[in-house]
Design an enzyme around this catalytic site. Structure first.
Site, PDB file in Angstrom:
ATOM      1  N   HIS A   9       0.815  -1.222   0.000  1.00 46.93           N
ATOM      2  CA  HIS A   9       0.000   0.000   0.000  1.00 46.93           C
ATOM      3  C   HIS A   9       0.845   1.268   0.000  1.00 46.93           C
ATOM      4  O   HIS A   9       0.399   2.315   0.474  1.00 46.93           O
ATOM      5  CB  HIS A   9      -0.962  -0.010   1.193  1.00 46.93           C
ATOM      6  CG  HIS A   9      -2.062  -1.020   1.050  1.00 46.93           C
ATOM      7  ND1 HIS A   9      -3.292  -0.717   0.511  1.00 46.93           N
ATOM      8  CD2 HIS A   9      -2.096  -2.337   1.344  1.00 46.93           C
ATOM      9  CE1 HIS A   9      -4.049  -1.799   0.491  1.00 46.93           C
ATOM     10  NE2 HIS A   9      -3.346  -2.797   0.993  1.00 46.93           N
ATOM     11  N   HIS A  17       0.811 -15.419   8.450  1.00 47.97           N
ATOM     12  CA  HIS A  17       1.336 -14.337   7.625  1.00 47.97           C
ATOM     13  C   HIS A  17       2.692 -13.903   8.183  1.00 47.97           C
ATOM     14  O   HIS A  17       3.183 -14.486   9.149  1.00 47.97           O
ATOM     15  CB  HIS A  17       0.354 -13.158   7.580  1.00 47.97           C
ATOM     16  CG  HIS A  17       0.337 -12.437   6.256  1.00 47.97           C
ATOM     17  ND1 HIS A  17       1.451 -11.825   5.740  1.00 47.97           N
ATOM     18  CD2 HIS A  17      -0.651 -12.255   5.342  1.00 47.97           C
ATOM     19  CE1 HIS A  17       1.151 -11.283   4.572  1.00 47.97           C
ATOM     20  NE2 HIS A  17      -0.117 -11.533   4.297  1.00 47.97           N
ATOM     21  N   ASP A  49      -7.803 -12.701  -2.069  1.00 50.92           N
ATOM     22  CA  ASP A  49      -8.057 -13.777  -3.024  1.00 50.92           C
ATOM     23  C   ASP A  49      -8.505 -15.032  -2.287  1.00 50.92           C
ATOM     24  O   ASP A  49      -7.781 -15.516  -1.414  1.00 50.92           O
ATOM     25  CB  ASP A  49      -6.785 -14.107  -3.803  1.00 50.92           C
ATOM     26  CG  ASP A  49      -6.427 -13.044  -4.828  1.00 50.92           C
ATOM     27  OD1 ASP A  49      -7.096 -13.013  -5.869  1.00 50.92           O
ATOM     28  OD2 ASP A  49      -5.488 -12.271  -4.575  1.00 50.92           O
TER      29      ASP A  49
END
Length: 365
Positions: A17, A104, A344
Site C-alpha cells: 500500500h 502471515h 483472493d
C-alpha cells in the site's frame, strides 16, 4: 535480499500500500525492441480484480518504462519499471498492529527488523511480484525472439479438484504419454480461455465451484500450477550446486504462498523402478537426438538435455482471510482478529504468470 540473478539481475521494490511498486533490471541486451506494450500483457494477467474468483482490489497495474530504452529500443543500461498503487486502503489493516495474522509475515518481519509495514503485509504481499512479472516479460521477449523458447503455465489443481494427469499421479503413481503430448501443445490462449486458467473444461468447472464456495465462507483454498518450458537450448545449468532444477526450485519457492516444488516425475518417480523411470535415448523423426520418455523433466545431471522442462508448484491457501480468527495479540492476550480488506479466495489463477516469469528469469540468467 530483494535481488535475483547475477548476469540478468532483477531488484524489486515497493510494498502493498505504498505509492507504487516496480523493479530495476540490469543485464538486458542492447538493441532489443521494447515498449510497455511488450510488458503489459503479463501484468494484466497477474493483476487483481480480473474476475469473481479474485480479490476485488481494483488495480490496473499499468507499467511505465522509466529508463534503459530510447525510441523503443534497449540501450543495454539498467531498465527502470514502475507501477502505481492506485487503490490503496491502508486503514483496512489497523488490526494487525495488535494481532499478528496467523500464518502471515507480520510477526516474523517484526522480529527480524524491529519494524513492519503497517498495512497489507508490506514486502510479503503478492504486490511485490509485479516487479518479477515485469522483468520476466522482458526476459521472455528476448528468449522467444532469440531462441524460440516458449514458457506456458496453467492451473492444474485447486483443493481436491485436479486435472486428470494430476489424479493419475496422486492415485496411480503414473505419468501417461498423453500428458507429454499435452505439454507439447498447450498455449496461453487456451489457458486464458477460462477464468480459472485451467485448460481442462470439466476440472475448470469444479475449480470454480471450490473457489466460490470458499469465498462465500470467507475462507481460502490452495492448489498447484504446472509449467512447461519448450525449445530450451541444450547445456544450460551447472554441475553440483547450480543445477537447473535447483535454480528453478529457488525461484519458485521465493514466490509468496509457495509450499512445494516437484520437478519432472517428482514424487511419483520414487515409486517406480529404475528400468521404468530411465529415459532411453533415441534418434527422432526430425533427425534430432533425444529421449523416448521424459521422466527427467528435460534435465539430467543438472543440465538441460533439449527435452521439455516441466515442473509443478504448490501454493498454500492465502493466509489473510475475511473470517474471524482466534489468535493472540503481541502482548500475549488471547483475542479475535477480524480482518478487513480484499483478499483472493485462491491465489492459484493469478499465480500462473508469476510462475512463467520466474521461469523466464532463471532461463535468461
Amino acid at each position: 535480499m530483494s535481488s535475483f540473478g547475477k548476469i540478468y539481475r532483477v531488484t524489486t521494490y515497493g510494498e502493498s500500500h505504498c505509492k507504487g511498486v516496480g523493479c530495476i533490471v540490469d543485464g538486458v541486451p542492447p538493441g532489443m525492441a521494447l515498449t510497455e506494450a511488450d510488458i503489459q500483457p503479463q501484468l494484466s494477467r497477474r493483476r487483481p480484480g480480473q474476475s469473481k474468483l479474485t480479490t476485488p482490489r481494483d488495480e490496473k497495474d499499468r507499467v511505465t518504462i522509466m529508463s534503459g530504452t530510447e525510441f523503443g529500443v534497449t540501450l543495454g543500461t539498467p531498465i527502470g519499471l514502475t507501477v502505481p498503487n492506485l487503490d490503496q486502503r491502508p486503514h483496512d489493516y489497523s488490526e494487525t498492529d495488535v494481532f499478528p495474522r496467523p500464518s502471515h509475515a507480520d510477526y516474523t518481519y517484526l522480529e527480524k527488523y524491529g519494524v513492519k509495514a503497517s498495512s497489507g503485509g508490506g514486502r510479503a504481499s503478492a504486490r511485490e511480484t509485479i516487479g518479477r512479472v515485469a522483468a520476466g516479460a522482458i526476459a521472455e521477449k528476448y528468449l522467444k525472439d532469440a531462441l524460440g523458447v516458449d514458457i506456458v503455465a496453467f492451473t492444474s489443481s485447486v483443493g481436491k479438484a485436479a486435472m486428470p494427469f494430476i489424479r493419475d499421479l496422486q492415485e496411480n503413481d503414473t505419468v501417461k504419454p498423453e500428458f507429454y503430448d499435452f505439454l507439447n501443445t498447450i498455449d496461453r490462449p487456451t489457458v486464458d480461455a477460462d477464468i480459472t486458467r485451467c485448460p481442462h473444461a470439466e476440472t475448470a468447472e469444479q475449480i470454480k465451484e471450490v473457489i466460490l464456495k470458499k469465498a462465500e465462507e470467507k475462507d481460502s483454498v490452495g492448489g498447484t500450477v504446472t509449467c512447461v518450458i519448450r525449445n530450451c537450448p541444450v547445456g544450460l545449468g551447472e554441475p553440483c550446486f547450480d543445477k537447473l532444477e535447483a535454480l528453478l526450485a529457488h525461484a519458485m519457492l521465493s514466490i509468496p504462498a509457495t509450499k512445494g516444488f516437484e520437478f519432472g516425475s517428482g514424487f511419483c518417480g520414487t515409486t517406480m523402478a529404475g528400468s521404468q523411470h530411465n529415459d532411453p535415448f533415441v534418434k527422432k523423426n526430425d533427425g534430432s537426438f533425444g529421449t523416448k520418455t521424459n521422466f527427467s523433466g528435460g534435465v539430467q545431471g543438472g543440465i538441460t538435455n533439449g527435452e521439455n522442462i516441466y515442473f509443478r508448484v504448490a501454493f498454500k491457501p492465502a493466509a489473510t482471510i475475511s473470517r474471524d480468527q482466534e489468535t493472540t495479540s503481541y502482548d500475549g492476550v488471547v483475542g479475535t482478529l477480524a480482518t478487513r480488506g480484499r483478499h483472493d479466495p485462491s491465489v492459484v489463477p493469478r499465480a500462473v504468470p508469476i510462475v512463467e516469469s520466474m521461469a523466464a528469469l532463471v532461463i535468461m540468467e
